[in-house]
Motif scaffolding. Structure first.
Motif, PDB file in Angstrom:
ATOM      1  N   ASN A 297       0.811  -1.224   0.000  1.00  0.00           N
ATOM      2  CA  ASN A 297       0.000   0.000   0.000  1.00  0.00           C
ATOM      3  C   ASN A 297       0.841   1.270   0.000  1.00  0.00           C
ATOM      4  N   GLU A 298       2.137   1.150  -0.334  1.00  0.00           N
ATOM      5  CA  GLU A 298       2.993   2.334  -0.323  1.00  0.00           C
ATOM      6  C   GLU A 298       3.580   2.605  -1.705  1.00  0.00           C
ATOM      7  N   ILE A 299       3.759   3.896  -1.970  1.00  0.00           N
ATOM      8  CA  ILE A 299       4.320   4.333  -3.250  1.00  0.00           C
ATOM      9  C   ILE A 299       5.477   5.274  -2.950  1.00  0.00           C
ATOM     10  N   PHE A 300       6.648   4.976  -3.492  1.00  0.00           N
ATOM     11  CA  PHE A 300       7.814   5.851  -3.332  1.00  0.00           C
ATOM     12  C   PHE A 300       8.143   6.416  -4.708  1.00  0.00           C
ATOM     13  N   LEU A 301       7.742   7.652  -4.884  1.00  0.00           N
ATOM     14  CA  LEU A 301       7.782   8.278  -6.206  1.00  0.00           C
ATOM     15  C   LEU A 301       9.000   9.176  -6.352  1.00  0.00           C
ATOM     16  N   LYS A 302       9.645   9.071  -7.496  1.00  0.00           N
ATOM     17  CA  LYS A 302      10.723  10.006  -7.823  1.00  0.00           C
ATOM     18  C   LYS A 302      10.239  10.895  -8.955  1.00  0.00           C
ATOM     19  N   ALA A 303      10.386  12.198  -8.772  1.00  0.00           N
ATOM     20  CA  ALA A 303       9.994  13.146  -9.819  1.00  0.00           C
ATOM     21  C   ALA A 303      10.797  14.431  -9.577  1.00  0.00           C
ATOM     22  N   PRO A 304      10.958  15.253 -10.606  1.00  0.00           N
ATOM     23  CA  PRO A 304      11.716  16.499 -10.398  1.00  0.00           C
ATOM     24  C   PRO A 304      11.111  17.324  -9.253  1.00  0.00           C
ATOM     25  N   ALA A 305      11.996  18.064  -8.562  1.00  0.00           N
ATOM     26  CA  ALA A 305      11.556  18.803  -7.362  1.00  0.00           C
ATOM     27  C   ALA A 305      10.379  19.739  -7.670  1.00  0.00           C
ATOM     28  N   HIS A 306      10.401  20.396  -8.857  1.00  0.00           N
ATOM     29  CA  HIS A 306       9.309  21.355  -9.134  1.00  0.00           C
ATOM     30  C   HIS A 306       7.960  20.625  -9.259  1.00  0.00           C
ATOM     31  N   VAL A 307       8.024  19.362  -9.661  1.00  0.00           N
ATOM     32  CA  VAL A 307       6.777  18.587  -9.775  1.00  0.00           C
ATOM     33  C   VAL A 307       6.246  18.251  -8.378  1.00  0.00           C
ATOM     34  N   ILE A 308       7.160  17.887  -7.505  1.00  0.00           N
ATOM     35  CA  ILE A 308       6.738  17.581  -6.122  1.00  0.00           C
ATOM     36  C   ILE A 308       6.235  18.866  -5.447  1.00  0.00           C
ATOM     37  N   ASP A 309       6.885  19.993  -5.746  1.00  0.00           N
ATOM     38  CA  ASP A 309       6.384  21.296  -5.239  1.00  0.00           C
ATOM     39  C   ASP A 309       4.946  21.510  -5.719  1.00  0.00           C
ATOM     40  N   GLY A 310       4.724  21.187  -6.977  1.00  0.00           N
ATOM     41  CA  GLY A 310       3.397  21.392  -7.575  1.00  0.00           C
ATOM     42  C   GLY A 310       2.333  20.537  -6.892  1.00  0.00           C
TER      43      GLY A 310
END
Ligand SMILES: Cc1ncc(COP(=O)(O)O)c(C=O)c1O
Length: 353
Positions: A297-310
């Protein structure tokens, strides 16, 4: 089951701790709230709990309800580790990263030894090396005593039955006792579709931290002992740490309700299904990647910092592990609408890049 509505403040994937309590458990507490009952585990609910968990695990077990997963881990590990012992665990294991060395404290000096491995799993070859390097028999070194594995792991992966068997065989060959941190045991069983015994007693696990709180429980997890000889003093560890409730019937009533009619597996199945929906959505979104496969039930997502900010700006709630890394945990009462809102936000923010 509560009517499943998205939380008012937006999608909430900070943890499975932020979810509600299953109504079945609240109702069980209300049913237990009558008459008088013997204290300290001598009541009928507590006695029934021993029997019921024996059936569930197809083995003679001893069950010790405790207040938290940390208490379960610390007291279980302390009970299988002498004060001069070395306790092996994966380098991301909760007992190493997040419990203020409670296992060392409660074992009276036991030392944690981190072992590498993919996705939060202990790698058997790395375990062999770590045991060899520990210096068995040397006067100057903590002595190999126990192994902790986390199922589902701290990165949301799930050990297969054979992986647990192989690790347990390695550990046993070196005389280690084996503890499983099952804070998300239900999610692992729901994923594997196996019997609880297949990854515990039949696989060589001596003691299990049986999580409930994260999966719709109220205020209780449990220690399940499969081999009493491996943890002969556990009842004193539990008592001395203050985890024997005088009104123990209310702990047992929660655990009994949790396993009745497979409530625990239904809840975990729902949480896992939300994570699977996440996974399916992510596969259609270029630019986002995962740190570990989504197996519980867990998701460890990698994405550019500006996307995570969004995502944060859009009001999505999650745990930011690093500038470019976000952890999402699906509650048993998470909704499809919450998952879809995160995916939509992700899609939007990635295309704004
Ligand atoms: C893998 C794992 N083990 C143990 C625990 C400890 O549980 P608690 O917070 O109830 O002490 C957690 C909690 O986040 C966890 O994720």
């Amino acid at each position: 089951m509560n009517e499943m509505r998205p939380p008012q403040h937006g999608p909430d994937f900070r943890s499975d701790n932020v979810g509600a309590v299953a109504p079945e458990i609240i109702e069980a507490l209300a049913r237990a709230n009558r008459d008088t009952a013997t204290g300290y585990g001598g009541d009928t609910w507590s006695l029934e709990l021993q029997k019921r968990f024996g059936e569930l695990f197809e083995a003679k077990v001893k069950v010790y309800p405790v207040a938290t997963g940390t208490a379960a881990n610390a007291l279980a590990m302390a009970a299988i580790t002498p004060s001069h012992g070395a306790m092996f665990c994966q380098e991301r294991a909760h007992i190493l990263t997040s419990e203020v060395n409670a296992v060392g404290f409660f074992s009276g000096g036991g030392m944690l030894v981190p072992v590498a491995g993919p996705h939060g799993k202990v790698d058997p070859a790395a375990l062999e090396e770590a045991i060899a390097a520990q210096g068995k028999g040397l006067m100057h070194r903590s002595q190999p005593a126990s192994l902790n594995i986390v199922q589902a792991t701290d990165l949301g992966a799930v050990y297969a039955v054979d992986e647990i068997r192989a690790l347990a065989a390695t550990a046993k060959r070196h005389g280690l006792k084996i503890h499983m941190d099952g804070a998300r045991f239900a999610n692992a069983i729901a994923r594997l579709g196996c019997k609880p015994a297949d990854i515990t007693s039949r696989a060589g696990v001596d003691v299990l931290s049986f999580g409930m709180t994260k999966n719709g429980g109220l205020l209780c997890d449990a220690i399940v002992v499969f081999d009493e000889a491996a943890a002969p003093a556990i009842q004193w560890h539990v008592r001395r740490a203050g985890h024997v409730w005088s009104k123990a019937r209310f702990a047992a009533a929660q655990l009994l309700a949790y396993v009745e009619d497979d409530l625990w597996l239904r809840n975990a199945g729902r949480a896992n299904a939300m994570a699977a929906r996440f996974d399916a959505g992510l596969k259609t979104i270029p630019g986002a990647s995962l740190w570990a496969p989504i197996e519980a039930n867990e998701i460890f997502l990698k994405a550019p910092a500006h996307v995570i900010d969004g995502l944060e700006r859009d009001g999505v709630r999650f745990f930011r592990r690093a500038a470019d890394m976000a952890r999402f945990v699906c509650r048993f009462d998470a909704t499809e609408a919450e998952v879809d809102a995160v995916l939509a936000s992700l899609r939007r923010n990635l295309s704004n890049g």
